[in-house]
Design a protein around this motif. Structure first.
Motif, PDB file in Angstrom:
ATOM      1  N   GLN A 171       0.812  -1.219   0.000  1.00  0.00           N
ATOM      2  CA  GLN A 171       0.000   0.000   0.000  1.00  0.00           C
ATOM      3  C   GLN A 171       0.852   1.279   0.000  1.00  0.00           C
ATOM      4  OE1 GLN A 171      -3.090   0.131  -0.623  1.00  0.00           O
ATOM      5  NE2 GLN A 171      -3.484  -2.068  -0.519  1.00  0.00           N
ATOM      6  N   ASN A 172       2.142   1.126  -0.302  1.00  0.00           N
ATOM      7  CA  ASN A 172       3.049   2.272  -0.411  1.00  0.00           C
ATOM      8  C   ASN A 172       3.017   3.129   0.861  1.00  0.00           C
ATOM      9  OD1 ASN A 172       5.036   3.572  -1.854  1.00  0.00           O
ATOM     10  ND2 ASN A 172       3.623   4.978  -2.883  1.00  0.00           N
ATOM     11  N   ILE A 173       3.059   2.457   2.007  1.00  0.00           N
ATOM     12  CA  ILE A 173       3.079   3.127   3.311  1.00  0.00           C
ATOM     13  C   ILE A 173       4.519   3.453   3.660  1.00  0.00           C
ATOM     14  CG2 ILE A 173       2.606   2.838   5.769  1.00  0.00           C
ATOM     15  CD1 ILE A 173       0.304   0.967   4.972  1.00  0.00           C
ATOM     16  N   SER A 174       4.834   4.745   3.742  1.00  0.00           N
ATOM     17  CA  SER A 174       6.225   5.139   3.930  1.00  0.00           C
ATOM     18  C   SER A 174       6.441   6.082   5.106  1.00  0.00           C
ATOM     19  CB  SER A 174       6.758   5.803   2.659  1.00  0.00           C
ATOM     20  OG  SER A 174       5.972   6.932   2.316  1.00  0.00           O
ATOM     21  N   GLU A 175       5.347   6.593   5.711  1.00  0.00           N
ATOM     22  CA  GLU A 175       5.475   7.512   6.833  1.00  0.00           C
ATOM     23  C   GLU A 175       4.265   7.381   7.742  1.00  0.00           C
ATOM     24  OE1 GLU A 175       5.819  11.352   5.066  1.00  0.00           O
ATOM     25  OE2 GLU A 175       3.789  11.345   4.269  1.00  0.00           O
ATOM     26  N   LEU A 176       4.305   8.111   8.840  1.00  0.00           N
ATOM     27  CA  LEU A 176       3.295   7.968   9.892  1.00  0.00           C
ATOM     28  C   LEU A 176       1.890   8.272   9.388  1.00  0.00           C
ATOM     29  CD1 LEU A 176       3.345   7.112  12.821  1.00  0.00           C
ATOM     30  CD2 LEU A 176       3.628   9.503  13.479  1.00  0.00           C
ATOM     31  N   ALA A 177       1.743   9.317   8.568  1.00  0.00           N
ATOM     32  CA  ALA A 177       0.410   9.687   8.088  1.00  0.00           C
ATOM     33  C   ALA A 177      -0.219   8.570   7.264  1.00  0.00           C
ATOM     34  CB  ALA A 177       0.482  10.974   7.273  1.00  0.00           C
ATOM     35  N   ASP A 178       0.600   7.786   6.547  1.00  0.00           N
ATOM     36  CA  ASP A 178       0.073   6.673   5.756  1.00  0.00           C
ATOM     37  C   ASP A 178      -0.473   5.567   6.654  1.00  0.00           C
ATOM     38  OD1 ASP A 178       0.954   7.991   3.453  1.00  0.00           O
ATOM     39  OD2 ASP A 178       2.906   7.008   3.523  1.00  0.00           O
ATOM     40  N   ILE A 179       0.168   5.370   7.803  1.00  0.00           N
ATOM     41  CA  ILE A 179      -0.240   4.287   8.706  1.00  0.00           C
ATOM     42  C   ILE A 179      -1.667   4.487   9.189  1.00  0.00           C
ATOM     43  CG2 ILE A 179       0.197   3.312  11.009  1.00  0.00           C
ATOM     44  CD1 ILE A 179       3.165   3.861  10.542  1.00  0.00           C
ATOM     45  N   ALA A 180      -2.008   5.729   9.515  1.00  0.00           N
ATOM     46  CA  ALA A 180      -3.308   6.002  10.149  1.00  0.00           C
ATOM     47  C   ALA A 180      -4.479   5.587   9.281  1.00  0.00           C
ATOM     48  CB  ALA A 180      -3.414   7.485  10.493  1.00  0.00           C
ATOM     49  N   ARG A 181      -4.297   5.609   7.974  1.00  0.00           N
ATOM     50  CA  ARG A 181      -5.409   5.276   7.080  1.00  0.00           C
ATOM     51  C   ARG A 181      -5.796   3.800   7.187  1.00  0.00           C
ATOM     52  NH1 ARG A 181      -2.032   8.408   3.215  1.00  0.00           N
ATOM     53  NH2 ARG A 181      -2.743  10.562   3.304  1.00  0.00           N
ATOM     54  N   TRP A 182      -4.920   2.991   7.796  1.00  0.00           N
ATOM     55  CA  TRP A 182      -5.181   1.550   7.876  1.00  0.00           C
ATOM     56  C   TRP A 182      -5.379   1.059   9.301  1.00  0.00           C
ATOM     57  CZ3 TRP A 182      -6.285  -0.562   3.356  1.00  0.00           C
ATOM     58  CH2 TRP A 182      -5.838   0.113   2.206  1.00  0.00           C
ATOM     59  N   VAL A 183      -5.502   2.003  10.240  1.00  0.00           N
ATOM     60  CA  VAL A 183      -5.680   1.626  11.648  1.00  0.00           C
ATOM     61  C   VAL A 183      -6.970   2.256  12.162  1.00  0.00           C
ATOM     62  CG1 VAL A 183      -4.721   1.708  13.973  1.00  0.00           C
ATOM     63  CG2 VAL A 183      -3.186   1.470  11.995  1.00  0.00           C
ATOM     64  N   PRO A 184      -8.001   1.461  12.468  1.00  0.00           N
ATOM     65  CA  PRO A 184      -9.252   2.039  12.963  1.00  0.00           C
ATOM     66  C   PRO A 184      -9.054   2.747  14.294  1.00  0.00           C
ATOM     67  CG  PRO A 184      -9.258  -0.356  13.246  1.00  0.00           C
ATOM     68  CD  PRO A 184      -8.052  -0.017  12.423  1.00  0.00           C
ATOM     69  N   GLY A 185      -9.569   3.978  14.379  1.00  0.00           N
ATOM     70  CA  GLY A 185      -9.447   4.749  15.607  1.00  0.00           C
ATOM     71  C   GLY A 185      -8.270   5.686  15.648  1.00  0.00           C
ATOM     72  N   LEU A 186      -7.375   5.630  14.655  1.00  0.00           N
ATOM     73  CA  LEU A 186      -6.177   6.465  14.619  1.00  0.00           C
ATOM     74  C   LEU A 186      -6.306   7.519  13.520  1.00  0.00           C
ATOM     75  CD1 LEU A 186      -3.204   7.016  15.528  1.00  0.00           C
ATOM     76  CD2 LEU A 186      -2.499   5.354  13.787  1.00  0.00           C
ATOM     77  N   THR A 187      -6.050   8.773  13.867  1.00  0.00           N
ATOM     78  CA  THR A 187      -6.062   9.869  12.901  1.00  0.00           C
ATOM     79  C   THR A 187      -4.725  10.593  12.956  1.00  0.00           C
ATOM     80  OG1 THR A 187      -8.448  10.215  13.181  1.00  0.00           O
ATOM     81  CG2 THR A 187      -7.203  12.003  12.184  1.00  0.00           C
ATOM     82  N   ILE A 188      -4.071  10.708  11.805  1.00  0.00           N
ATOM     83  CA  ILE A 188      -2.835  11.476  11.700  1.00  0.00           C
ATOM     84  C   ILE A 188      -2.986  12.414  10.518  1.00  0.00           C
ATOM     85  CG2 ILE A 188      -0.345  11.419  11.360  1.00  0.00           C
ATOM     86  CD1 ILE A 188      -0.318   8.632  12.588  1.00  0.00           C
ATOM     87  N   THR A 189      -3.045  13.703  10.800  1.00  0.00           N
ATOM     88  CA  THR A 189      -3.226  14.691   9.743  1.00  0.00           C
ATOM     89  C   THR A 189      -1.880  15.014   9.112  1.00  0.00           C
ATOM     90  OG1 THR A 189      -5.097  15.662  10.931  1.00  0.00           O
ATOM     91  CG2 THR A 189      -4.084  16.995   9.210  1.00  0.00           C
ATOM     92  N   ASP A 190      -1.764  14.748   7.815  1.00  0.00           N
ATOM     93  CA  ASP A 190      -0.520  15.010   7.103  1.00  0.00           C
ATOM     94  C   ASP A 190      -0.398  16.513   6.875  1.00  0.00           C
ATOM     95  OD1 ASP A 190       1.735  15.039   5.588  1.00  0.00           O
ATOM     96  OD2 ASP A 190       0.992  13.728   4.000  1.00  0.00           O
ATOM     97  N   GLN A 191       0.542  17.139   7.571  1.00  0.00           N
ATOM     98  CA  GLN A 191       0.776  18.572   7.430  1.00  0.00           C
ATOM     99  C   GLN A 191       2.111  18.855   6.755  1.00  0.00           C
ATOM    100  OE1 GLN A 191      -1.938  20.294  11.111  1.00  0.00           O
ATOM    101  NE2 GLN A 191       0.257  20.283  11.364  1.00  0.00           N
ATOM    102  N   GLY A 192       2.606  17.867   5.989  1.00  0.00           N
ATOM    103  CA  GLY A 192       3.879  18.054   5.318  1.00  0.00           C
ATOM    104  C   GLY A 192       5.045  17.820   6.246  1.00  0.00           C
ATOM    105  N   GLY A 193       6.247  17.832   5.673  1.00  0.00           N
ATOM    106  CA  GLY A 193       7.431  17.518   6.465  1.00  0.00           C
ATOM    107  C   GLY A 193       7.823  18.595   7.449  1.00  0.00           C
TER     108      GLY A 193
END
Length: 800
Positions: free
Chosen positions: A66-88
């Motif tokens: 699923q081309n998961i390479s950073e923390l924000a990508d992880i959240a999309r696959w974990v129920p209950g977890l939200t990580i807002t991608d605000q850039g580097g």
């Protein structure tokens, strides 16, 4: 809360469905089954399905698919977890089960979730290379993990050095974004070498990631204090004379390296020395100002969807390093684990500060060429030591006992510069003299936080089906801080200070506290593959000092920045989680279905804000809140070639008491009981599908599709103080991977429908409607997601 009758029906339906028929009854015999993922999140080794808690493990195969390479990508696959991608440039806020009171934007991460590299707590958004898996624990984890796990914990589990095989793995990636002028790339290697076979091994890795960026800073002043930041927007010559264009100004270069040495001289001892390093050079923010400027601002008519209106480039360099030593010894009756870590963090950055100074209404905007920028530096050092014993006998009684120590030292400074303004004040305001550096503001903050704790768990297997576990953690912490603030330019212009004078009068603050956290868990095994559990657990976050200089009484009749008495300190906040969960495996390990319902009470919630005097950042406490909801996850092998996985989460989170001073010191437009909390959606969904088949006689083709979606989120508690609703969205990814014995090649498309969406917001629409200088304000803006990206990856492994 959810009605018990609904939960009872759901569990009963699951247990009595046709899927619950035993393997012997069904007569189905399949060789293929789902992979069993092993975790150590409970401080014991076991599978995800056997762990009586809500934990998700993303292994290397899934992250690659699923081309998961950073923390924000992880959240999309974990129920209950939200990580807002605000850039580097900005840290991505991590939110579990909606536990967040901070308004959206940079600096909104409240520290409710702790991140770990193996056994060591390190606050880092790590590039996911040479990582065995990522374990995400949902819900408070205070007893075993301590401070900062108010909502949960995330563990990056590095691949351990192999004591037997010599291997060299090289990888590369080239990608093109639809809004990028240049090609992006990633390349690196992993080398594993047994120095003494089956006893001593070395593992080293290196990775470089170059992201060209996709947001243009096309309205940057050519020379601060000389160039007009707001020329006649209808005059192209005026625009070109004063402003410059910076394409793809939110690019990023991240370099990651690691060296590990593993020593296993005897079968009962295993030690690993790790050194990890990451440097991230970010060029700017992923914020755009399309539809975020005052209608009377001439720039509003010409700025496009992928443009930022900041007046200065905003680079920021961050360096993280970790030296750790992890030792494990099998003592027979228990395993002894020692985890020692020393980590450092350094950051140097620059940002546009024009809007804040105009907003403060001191008259800066009377200078036609006024613009300002801030340079910030920060340094952190952390030492961590944990010792624990984990029982490993076959009796009905099991236990964990440990001690923990952590010391964090921080040192930061901030300097604001107003080029040309001093000369303007001398010529037009009758000021005595100016400063050559036009240093308008200077602050230094230093702090030291020490935490120590003893902790443990005691479990008892009452019978073959029922096990009960209780846990506790007893902690204490101390926070000491000193800070000082000066306004050098103001003092030089009007109060007799010299052209190079700086006066810093440090003020000390101190806070300390102690407390205890408890946990109860009971799990019941209906059969070999179906388990239910109930958990009551607590988490906490350290309180402390805001490092502010106290305001004098009376306040001086000049520009100042300080803390009033109720802004100096903030207290620890705590969560109590009540959770009922189900873990189940069906059809000879071809179907996994897990579910959890939860209710979390949050006391003395911490919230970020700005001081009344000077708008300096500080933390306060905002009352009580509650989060309740449902989390589902499933993996299924539909055929021998087709595998699917899906997650769903529903979260309702709101204040349970009024918080009148949430936004304003006079209590106007404050938080109300029942207000929704910001930063996370009520509903999240993800679906991944993998089709695998053999092609070209001896090669494997994997086709992967991924869909992640979420409902809307809000930017501020209860939409007060000009909060706004950010619409929900869905993103689709697809890839095709060809694998041979020693190599693989992958073609992928991320955001395949080129969805344009806002992921977060900086400040609010009040900046461009009601503040001083609203017509020229550019602080308010939106973070956007990465546009359509097409790439190709390769991997080759040598066995030497």
């Amino acid at each position: 809360m959810f009605k018990p009758s609904i939960l009872t029906l759901a569990v009963t339906a699951a247990l009595t469905s046709p899927l619950a028929i035993s393997d012997e009854q069904s007569g189905v015999v399949d060789e293929k089954s789902l992979e069993v993922i092993q975790i150590t999140a409970t401080r014991r080794s076991g599978s995800v399905q056997d762990a009586p808690l809500n934990v998700t493990a993303l292994d290397a195969d899934l992250m690659q698919a699923q081309n998961i390479s950073e923390l924000a990508d992880i959240a999309r696959w974990v129920p209950g977890l939200t990580i807002t991608d605000q850039g580097g440039r900005s840290g991505s806020p991590i939110i579990v089960r909606g536990l967040n009171t901070n308004s959206s934007g940079p600096g909104s991460d409240g520290g409710t979730v702790a991140t770990y590299i193996n056994e060591i707590p390190v606050a880092i958004d790590m590039r996911l290379t040479d990582v065995e898996q990522v374990e995400v624990l949902i819900g408070p984890q205070g007893t075993l993990y301590g401070a900062g796990t108010l909502g949960g914990a995330i563990r990056y589990m590095l691949k351990a050095p192999d004591l037997d095989l010599t291997t060299l793995d090289i990888h590369g990636d080239a990608f093109q974004g639809s809004q990028s002028d240049n090609l992006g790339s990633e390349a690196g290697f992993v080398f594993n070498l047994p120095l003494i076979e089956e006893t001593l091994a070395l593992r080293a890795s290196f990775n470089r990631f170059d992201d060209p960026g996709f947001v243009d800073y096309n309205y940057v002043v050519k020379q601060g204090g000389v160039s007009l930041p707001d020329p006649d927007w209808a005059d192209q010559n005026a625009i070109q004379q004063n402003l410059k264009q910076v394409a793809d100004a939110n690019g990023e270069t991240t370099t990651t390296g690691r060296v590990s040495v593993r020593w296993q001289p005897v079968d009962w001892f295993d030690g690993t020395l790790n050194y990890f390093y990451q440097k991230q050079a970010s060029e700017g923010r992923s914020i755009v100002h399309h539809n975020a400027l005052n209608p009377d601002n001439g720039l509003n008519n010409i700025i496009s969807e992928y443009e930022s209106a900041y007046r200065y480039e905003e680079p920021r360099d961050k360096e993280d390093s970790l030296l750790s030593l992890e030792l494990k010894a099998d003592l027979g009756f228990a395993e002894l684990v020692s985890a020692t870590g020393f980590s450092e963090f350094d950051a140097v950055g620059q940002r546009d500060q024009t809007d804040l100074l105009i907003r403060l209404d001191y008259g800066y905007e009377e200078f036609p060429a006024f613009s300002a920028f801030t340079r910030e530096e920060s340094h952190q050092e952390t030492f961590t030591q944990e010792l624990r014993l984990v029982s490993q006998n076959d009796s009905a009684l099991n236990w964990i006992a440990g001690v923990f120590y952590n010391k964090l030292e921080t040192d930061g400074s901030s300097k604001e510069f107003t080029p040309g303004f001093g000369e303007y004040a001398v010529e037009n305001w009758g000021a005595a003299q100016t400063r050559p550096d036009n240093l308008e503001y200077y602050s230094i903050d230093r702090s030291e936080v020490t935490e120590q704790a003893i902790f443990g768990e005691l479990g008892y297997q009452i019978n073959d089906d029922l096990t009960v576990t209780v846990g506790a953690r007893f902690y204490e912490y101390e926070v000491s801080a000193e800070s000082a603030v000066d306004f050098p330019l103001l003092n030089t212009l009007f109060y007799g200070a010299g052209p190079n004078d700086i006066t810093l009068n440090f003020e000390d603050t101190f806070a300390e506290d102690d407390g205890s956290l408890f946990k109860f868990n009971a799990n019941y095994q209906f059969n070999d593959t179906v388990m239910a559990y109930v958990t009551v657990s607590e988490g906490f976050r350290i309180g402390g000092s805001n490092g502010l200089a106290p305001c004098p009484d009376p306040l001086p009749d000049k520009q100042s920045g300080c803390g009033q008495p109720d802004e100096m300190l903030y207290t620890a906040d705590t969560t109590t989680n009540y959770e009922l969960g189900l873990k189940s495996t069906w059809m000879r390990n071809r179907l996994h279905f897990n579910a959890a319902v939860f209710n979390v009470d949050w006391e003395d919630a911490q919230i970020a804000g700005a001081t009344v005097v000077g708008q300096l950042p500080y933390t306060s406490n905002a009352g009580t809140a509650n989060s309740k909801g449902l989390e589902l996850s499933s993996r299924a092998m539909l055929t021998d070639s087709l595998t699917a996985y899906a997650t769903y989460a529903y979260t309702k989170v709101e204040l349970t008491s009024d918080a009148p001073f949430l936004f304003n010191s006079d209590g106007t437009d404050g938080g109300k009981k029942g207000d929704r909390l910001p930063g996370s959606p009520e509903q999240q969904f993800s679906l991944g599908v993998n089709y695998q088949t053999e092609v070209l006689n001896d090669k494997t083709l994997d086709i992967n599709y991924g869909l992640t979606a979420q409902s809307d989120s809000i930017s501020k508690v209860g939409l007060h103080a000009n909060g706004e609703t950010l619409p929900g969205y869905g993103l689709s990814n697809i890839s095709a991977k060809l694998t041979a014995d020693a190599w693989s090649a992958t073609v992928y498309v991320d955001n395949m429908f080129d969805k344009y969406t806002y992921t977060s917001v900086r400040r609010d629409v009040g900046d461009i409607t009601s503040t001083n200088g609203a017509q020229i304000q550019r602080n308010y803006g939106h973070y956007i997601n990465r546009p359509l990206t097409v790439g190709i990856k390769f991997n080759y492994q040598f066995e030497l």
